[in-house]
Design an enzyme around this catalytic site. Structure first.
Site, short mmCIF file in Angstrom:
data_model
loop_
_atom_site.label_atom_id
_atom_site.label_comp_id
_atom_site.label_asym_id
_atom_site.label_seq_id
_atom_site.Cartn_x
_atom_site.Cartn_y
_atom_site.Cartn_z
N LYS A 1 10.82 8.56 -4.08
CA LYS A 1 10.79 8.78 -2.61
C LYS A 1 12.10 8.30 -1.98
O LYS A 1 12.68 8.98 -1.14
CB LYS A 1 9.59 8.05 -2.03
CG LYS A 1 9.69 7.73 -0.57
CD LYS A 1 8.51 6.93 -0.08
CE LYS A 1 8.72 5.45 0.01
NZ LYS A 1 9.61 4.98 1.09
N ASN A 2 12.57 7.12 -2.38
CA ASN A 2 13.74 6.54 -1.72
C ASN A 2 15.05 7.21 -2.12
O ASN A 2 16.09 6.93 -1.51
CB ASN A 2 13.81 5.03 -1.98
CG ASN A 2 12.77 4.28 -1.16
OD1 ASN A 2 12.09 4.86 -0.33
ND2 ASN A 2 12.66 2.97 -1.40
N CYS B 1 8.25 -3.59 12.81
CA CYS B 1 7.94 -3.16 11.46
C CYS B 1 7.05 -4.18 10.78
O CYS B 1 7.18 -5.37 11.01
CB CYS B 1 9.26 -3.01 10.71
SG CYS B 1 9.02 -2.72 9.01
N ARG C 1 13.74 -4.93 11.15
CA ARG C 1 14.69 -4.24 10.28
C ARG C 1 15.70 -3.52 11.16
O ARG C 1 15.58 -2.34 11.45
CB ARG C 1 13.96 -3.25 9.37
CG ARG C 1 13.01 -3.95 8.43
CD ARG C 1 12.18 -2.96 7.67
NE ARG C 1 12.75 -2.65 6.38
CZ ARG C 1 12.24 -1.72 5.57
NH1 ARG C 1 11.22 -1.01 5.96
NH2 ARG C 1 12.77 -1.51 4.39
N ASP D 1 10.69 -4.43 -3.50
CA ASP D 1 9.61 -3.45 -3.51
C ASP D 1 8.63 -3.65 -4.67
O ASP D 1 7.63 -2.93 -4.78
CB ASP D 1 10.18 -2.02 -3.56
CG ASP D 1 10.72 -1.57 -2.21
OD1 ASP D 1 10.55 -2.30 -1.22
OD2 ASP D 1 11.32 -0.48 -2.15
N ARG E 1 1.95 7.09 1.62
CA ARG E 1 3.34 7.28 2.06
C ARG E 1 4.29 7.36 0.88
O ARG E 1 5.31 8.03 0.95
CB ARG E 1 3.79 6.09 2.94
CG ARG E 1 3.24 6.11 4.34
CD ARG E 1 3.91 5.02 5.16
NE ARG E 1 5.33 5.02 4.96
CZ ARG E 1 6.06 3.95 4.63
NH1 ARG E 1 5.49 2.78 4.51
NH2 ARG E 1 7.34 4.04 4.43
#
Ligand code: UD1
Length: 434
Positions: A22-23, A120, A125, A309, A401
């Site tokens: 995804k990133n 957030c 952020r 993460d 997500r």
């Protein structure tokens, strides 16, 4: 709102496949803004953040085609005209990575209006480093009504030194620099594989970039870029989550379609924790755990250090390890939302600022718990896989997500997970991290 019902106790055995990152996909989709021609991206994960970015690009006038059937992991984006170079609040508030369109929009359209990302779930952020970089490249930036407006006829190459390492900041300014006039020298850049993946696409589009994947990136601006076809890297965080799933359930799991070379710090920690890890091929890792797990400390760092993460997922594992594990979060303040839910399941965790001390092994018992952000959700799924009884995880839209069909993938290797609700129904949206 969807829920997961998870019955714990089964070791995970078999082969589980990793989707595209995804990133990586998010900045690569934003890179399509830089050309009038078609950009075709393969190995796109089917997750909600990708659907959000497709919506964002379409709202600016891009033609975005989704693949169906055997092409379901492909997207074709054509930004022939950008009639409305605006990232609207309704879209930006659900995905902070929307700020990735700032750099490419100014570079291509000479102006961008991007809603400021709000608060957030995992701490403030800011995007001050994106803004400072664009200003140094000659953009005029103003802020009004919650929107940031950037203007520049043509950006100029500049010497940019990041005060702090930022992944999307590096990506955003890299995309701005490729169409700028002259040379841009970027120092103290993020070295994440996602930056390298984006640079590979940009080079295929005609950009002149050296040093991506190192702290210093040098870009020679070009007047225009052309279309390209690119395959997105495997998701190293999804792969890491599956490795932990194999270890925590005392299973025997082959994690396929991954890139072991992106997982060095995670693999080292799993080995230190007593799991057996074998690299079977350039894209397959086997994880086995039959003996007791041992405590091991982690400290999150920028790549190639231990990824923030993966911190929440690792903490679930630490609850099952013998001894005391100290988990230090250095990248984001307030990224410990999973702790109180793990404690409700029976974990022994003490929090002190950015440090969590985990004492194990704890016997986890199933409970009704709440997902608070993407990786916290993954941590709760892992805990539920070893808890005694049936856990109910609420707000799994956070999970959707960034993890593609996670329950189907885990059920395929022996987990018992049932989704309650309709994945396609409109969901409550929140500003979340990950
Ligand atoms: C990206 C990842 C996210 C990951 C994070 C760190 C994407 C879409 N998301 O997020 O999953 O957790 O990297 O690996 O790729 N900062 C500033 N000013 C800025 C930008 C960042 O102070 O202008 C700070 C942040 O508050 C944070 C640190 O820098 O403390 C790192 O943030 P950053 O690397 O930018 O995270 P993201 O790129 O948002």
């Amino acid at each position: 709102m969807d829920k997961f019902v998870i019955r714990g106790g089964n070791p995970l055995v078999g082969t589980i496949r990793v989707s595209g990152a995804k990133n990586s996909a998010l900045p690569c989709m934003a890179a399509a803004i830089l050309t009038e021609e078609e950009v075709i991206l393969e190995n796109i994960p089917q997750v909600r953040d990708i659907a959000t970015e497709q919506r964002l690009l379409a709202s600016m006038g891009a033609e975005v085609e989704l693949g169906y059937g055997s092409a379901e992991h492909r997207t074709t984006i054509c930004c022939r005209t950008l009639s409305d170079p605006v990232a609207k609040y309704e879209i930006v508030k659900t995905m902070r990575a929307s700020s990735l369109v700032l750099g490419p929009l100014v570079a291509r359209a000479g102006m961008a209006r991007v809603a400021m990302p709000g608060g957030c779930a995992i701490g403030g952020r800011p995007i001050d480093l994106h803004i400072a970089g664009l200003e140094k490249m000659g953009a005029t930036i103003t802020q009004e009504h919650g929107y940031l407006e950037a203007r520049a006829d043509r950006l100029r190459g500049a010497h940019l030194v990041f005060d702090k390492i930022t992944v999307t900041g590096t990506e955003d300014l890299l995309m701005a620099a490729v169409l700028a006039e002259g040379e841009t020298l970027m120092e103290n850049c993020a070295r994440e594989p996602e930056v390298t993946d984006l640079a590979t696409l940009l080079i295929a589009m005609g950009a002149r970039i050296e040093g991506a994947g190192t702290a210093t990136i040098r870009v020679q601006g070009v007047p225009r870029l052309h279309g390209a076809r690119h395959r997105i890297n495997p998701d190293r965080i999804e792969a890491g989550t599956f490795l932990v799933a194999g270890a925590i359930t005392r299973g025997d799991l082959i994690v396929a379609d991954c890139n072991p070379s992106h997982l060095g710090a995670v693999i080292t920690k799993l080995q230190e924790s007593g799991a057996r890890i074998d690299i079977l091929s350039p894209d397959e890792i086997r994880v086995q755990a039959d003996g007791p797990l041992r405590a091991a400390d982690i400290s999150t760092e920028e790549y190639p250090g231990f990824p923030t993460d993966m911190q929440a997922q690792y903490m679930a594992l630490a609850t099952q390890a013998e001894g005391v594990s100290v988990v230090k979060e250095n990248i984001f303040e307030n990224r410990f939302m999973h702790v109180q839910e793990l404690v409700r399941m029976g974990a022994n965790i003490k929090l002190d600022g950015r440090t969590a001390t985990v004492r194990g092994p704890a016997k986890l018992s199933a409970a009704a718990v709440m997902c608070s952000d993407l990786r916290a959700s993954a941590s709760l799924v892992l805990a539920a896989l070893v808890a005694d009884g049936e856990s109910i995880l609420d707000r799994v839209y956070h999970m959707d997500r960034g993890y593609e069909h996670i329950e189907e993938k885990l059920c395929g290797v022996g987990a018992q997970i049932q989704r309650l609700g309709n994945i396609f129904a409109p969901k409550e949206e929140e500003v979340v991290a990950g």
